[in-house]
Design a protein around this motif. Sequence first.
Motif, PDB file in Angstrom:
ATOM      1  N   MET A   1       0.791  -1.304  -0.089  1.00  0.00           N
ATOM      2  CA  MET A   1       0.069   0.114   0.053  1.00  0.00           C
ATOM      3  C   MET A   1       0.767   1.377  -0.003  1.00  0.00           C
ATOM      4  N   ARG A   2       2.055   1.256   0.504  1.00  0.00           N
ATOM      5  CA  ARG A   2       2.751   2.176   0.690  1.00  0.00           C
ATOM      6  C   ARG A   2       2.281   3.397   1.459  1.00  0.00           C
ATOM      7  N   ALA A   3       1.759   2.971   2.508  1.00  0.00           N
ATOM      8  CA  ALA A   3       0.834   3.808   3.314  1.00  0.00           C
ATOM      9  C   ALA A   3       1.761   4.615   4.380  1.00  0.00           C
ATOM     10  N   THR A   4       1.869   5.810   4.767  1.00  0.00           N
ATOM     11  CA  THR A   4       2.537   6.342   5.805  1.00  0.00           C
ATOM     12  C   THR A   4       1.993   5.855   7.242  1.00  0.00           C
ATOM     13  N   THR A   5       2.910   5.194   7.809  1.00  0.00           N
ATOM     14  CA  THR A   5       2.453   4.292   8.960  1.00  0.00           C
ATOM     15  C   THR A   5       3.496   4.819  10.280  1.00  0.00           C
ATOM     16  N   VAL A   6       2.933   5.308  11.533  1.00  0.00           N
ATOM     17  CA  VAL A   6       3.449   5.341  12.746  1.00  0.00           C
ATOM     18  C   VAL A   6       3.045   4.189  13.649  1.00  0.00           C
ATOM     19  N   TYR A   7       4.080   3.595  14.264  1.00  0.00           N
ATOM     20  CA  TYR A   7       3.627   2.374  15.004  1.00  0.00           C
ATOM     21  C   TYR A   7       4.377   2.476  16.067  1.00  0.00           C
ATOM     22  N   VAL A   8       3.690   2.344  17.322  1.00  0.00           N
ATOM     23  CA  VAL A   8       4.352   2.313  18.671  1.00  0.00           C
ATOM     24  C   VAL A   8       4.469   0.851  19.243  1.00  0.00           C
ATOM     25  N   THR A   9       5.610   0.852  19.751  1.00  0.00           N
ATOM     26  CA  THR A   9       6.193  -0.529  20.382  1.00  0.00           C
ATOM     27  C   THR A   9       7.229  -0.493  21.302  1.00  0.00           C
ATOM     28  N   HIS A  10       7.130  -1.300  22.300  1.00  0.00           N
ATOM     29  CA  HIS A  10       8.295  -1.394  23.174  1.00  0.00           C
ATOM     30  C   HIS A  10       9.270  -2.598  23.048  1.00  0.00           C
ATOM     31  N   ASP A  11       8.944  -3.435  22.031  1.00  0.00           N
ATOM     32  CA  ASP A  11       9.633  -4.645  21.727  1.00  0.00           C
ATOM     33  C   ASP A  11      10.586  -3.925  20.524  1.00  0.00           C
ATOM     34  N   GLN A  12      11.880  -4.018  20.944  1.00  0.00           N
ATOM     35  CA  GLN A  12      12.993  -3.582  19.957  1.00  0.00           C
ATOM     36  C   GLN A  12      13.073  -4.588  18.797  1.00  0.00           C
ATOM     37  N   LEU A  13      13.156  -5.846  18.991  1.00  0.00           N
ATOM     38  CA  LEU A  13      13.107  -7.006  18.007  1.00  0.00           C
ATOM     39  C   LEU A  13      11.983  -6.474  16.770  1.00  0.00           C
ATOM     40  N   GLU A  14      10.676  -6.238  17.279  1.00  0.00           N
ATOM     41  CA  GLU A  14       9.769  -5.918  16.440  1.00  0.00           C
ATOM     42  C   GLU A  14      10.172  -4.548  15.590  1.00  0.00           C
ATOM     43  N   ALA A  15      10.502  -3.789  16.248  1.00  0.00           N
ATOM     44  CA  ALA A  15      10.896  -2.385  15.662  1.00  0.00           C
ATOM     45  C   ALA A  15      12.026  -2.646  14.513  1.00  0.00           C
ATOM     46  N   MET A  16      13.075  -3.332  14.871  1.00  0.00           N
ATOM     47  CA  MET A  16      14.132  -3.416  13.917  1.00  0.00           C
ATOM     48  C   MET A  16      13.630  -4.449  12.802  1.00  0.00           C
ATOM     49  N   GLN A  17      12.821  -5.280  13.102  1.00  0.00           N
ATOM     50  CA  GLN A  17      12.363  -6.218  11.761  1.00  0.00           C
ATOM     51  C   GLN A  17      11.097  -5.383  11.021  1.00  0.00           C
ATOM     52  N   MET A  18      10.703  -4.337  11.529  1.00  0.00           N
ATOM     53  CA  MET A  18       9.511  -3.740  10.462  1.00  0.00           C
ATOM     54  C   MET A  18       9.678  -2.630   9.983  1.00  0.00           C
ATOM     55  N   GLY A  19      10.401  -1.664  10.870  1.00  0.00           N
ATOM     56  CA  GLY A  19      10.579  -0.329  10.605  1.00  0.00           C
ATOM     57  C   GLY A  19      11.698   0.003   9.455  1.00  0.00           C
ATOM     58  N   ASP A  20      11.218   1.387   8.789  1.00  0.00           N
ATOM     59  CA  ASP A  20      12.083   2.065   7.923  1.00  0.00           C
ATOM     60  C   ASP A  20      12.992   2.873   8.818  1.00  0.00           C
ATOM     61  N   LYS A  21      12.443   3.569   9.644  1.00  0.00           N
ATOM     62  CA  LYS A  21      13.081   4.369  10.644  1.00  0.00           C
ATOM     63  C   LYS A  21      12.499   4.255  12.051  1.00  0.00           C
ATOM     64  N   ILE A  22      13.286   4.419  13.033  1.00  0.00           N
ATOM     65  CA  ILE A  22      12.975   4.345  14.456  1.00  0.00           C
ATOM     66  C   ILE A  22      13.227   5.647  15.052  1.00  0.00           C
ATOM     67  N   VAL A  23      12.636   6.021  16.050  1.00  0.00           N
ATOM     68  CA  VAL A  23      12.627   6.966  17.017  1.00  0.00           C
ATOM     69  C   VAL A  23      12.872   6.139  18.147  1.00  0.00           C
ATOM     70  N   VAL A  24      13.872   6.481  19.017  1.00  0.00           N
ATOM     71  CA  VAL A  24      14.208   5.758  20.227  1.00  0.00           C
ATOM     72  C   VAL A  24      14.022   6.862  21.453  1.00  0.00           C
ATOM     73  N   MET A  25      12.982   6.552  22.313  1.00  0.00           N
ATOM     74  CA  MET A  25      12.556   7.454  23.262  1.00  0.00           C
ATOM     75  C   MET A  25      12.631   6.915  24.708  1.00  0.00           C
ATOM     76  N   ASN A  26      13.301   8.004  25.774  1.00  0.00           N
ATOM     77  CA  ASN A  26      13.449   7.541  27.167  1.00  0.00           C
ATOM     78  C   ASN A  26      13.137   8.717  28.163  1.00  0.00           C
ATOM     79  N   HIS A  27      12.163   8.598  28.889  1.00  0.00           N
ATOM     80  CA  HIS A  27      11.816   9.530  29.734  1.00  0.00           C
ATOM     81  C   HIS A  27      11.448  10.730  29.025  1.00  0.00           C
TER      82      HIS A  27
END
Length: 365
Positions: free
Chosen positions: A183-209
């Motif tokens: 679909m090439r749809a712009t998607t913003v996806y929240v997760t706490h699972d770093q393996l999921e983020a690494m597997q699925m994401g084009d880009k990642i923002v890592v947040m803390n506090h």
Amino acid sequence: MAQIIIRNLRKEFGSFTAVQGSSFTIEDGEFFMLLGPSGCGKTTTLRMIAGLELPTSGEILIDGEDVSQRPASQRDIAMVFQMFALYPHMNVRKNISYPLVSQGVPKTEVRDRVAEVARILRIEHLLESPVGGLSGGDRQRVALGRAIVRRPKAFMMDEPLGALDAEFREIMSEELRGLHDRMRATTVYVTHDQLEAMQMGDKIVVMNHGVVEQFGTPQQIYDHPATLFVADFIGSPSMNFLRFDGAVKRGASSVSLSGLDVETPEILDETAPTKLVLGVRPEHVILSDAAPYRGRVLATEYLGTSQIITIEAAHGTLKARAPSGQIAHTGETVGLTFTAPKLALFNAETGRAFRTAANQGVHHG
């Protein structure tokens, strides 16, 4: 679809600041991950982008329009939550078509768009089924279908796979990524699972506090963590940390561990004597009988084709990822070398990585 620009986004709940000055850009058609531990501000950030929360300050631009103070109904955003939020008295077809029916879309167009979404999600055979009897994976597909059928500018997904068991999560993560690629749809996806983020994401923002620690591609974040937090949070096992006191000179290509020079990428920063941390991934720790830097084997964990060897050294405990055929006996002393171009150097006081010839261009928060 849409480009989304976040500028100095801040959200306060009374005296508590949930998000502090976040800035990043989500490109049109990207699968963008908001990653971090519980309470880091990732869901609050998603809710502000969607319009479910209004920011205390900062800007949210969707396709160049400032929507910061607009309600969700005026942003053309579709949400998918961890809890499926389906209508139990409706079958699959009626659940998917509900957003279109409520907007007064003509019946023939509703029928065609529902059929198209069902084909994309491979649930044509379920359209007349009641949702109550569906598996968790199929109910999540229906929830996705209800979002997709609207053809919004962007999709917001808040841990949509969190309620599924491990096997379904793996299957659905592959399907979600495949669906995005189709679909090439712009998607913003929240997760706490770093393996999921690494597997699925084009880009990642890592947040803390509430702070953006780093953003970039999965490879950039894994290879060149911008902070000690990112280095520790990303990777399984996480990065090893060797702590020592020392000074760094601009242009240096080694550091001294108890008088032993350890080769590093060329260092582009400079500091007076302070507390430092040398970071090395387990796969970049090499056991070598001839190496002068020594450690004692504490344990081995066999993983089939590889093994994790835990080693106690003078500057901390390390984990090495080695071939399963390599012999390492508990209690024996082994020599250690490190893959120099892959090492990271951090200031222990600030938690920030030093700039090196290898990590130029890394985006800090």
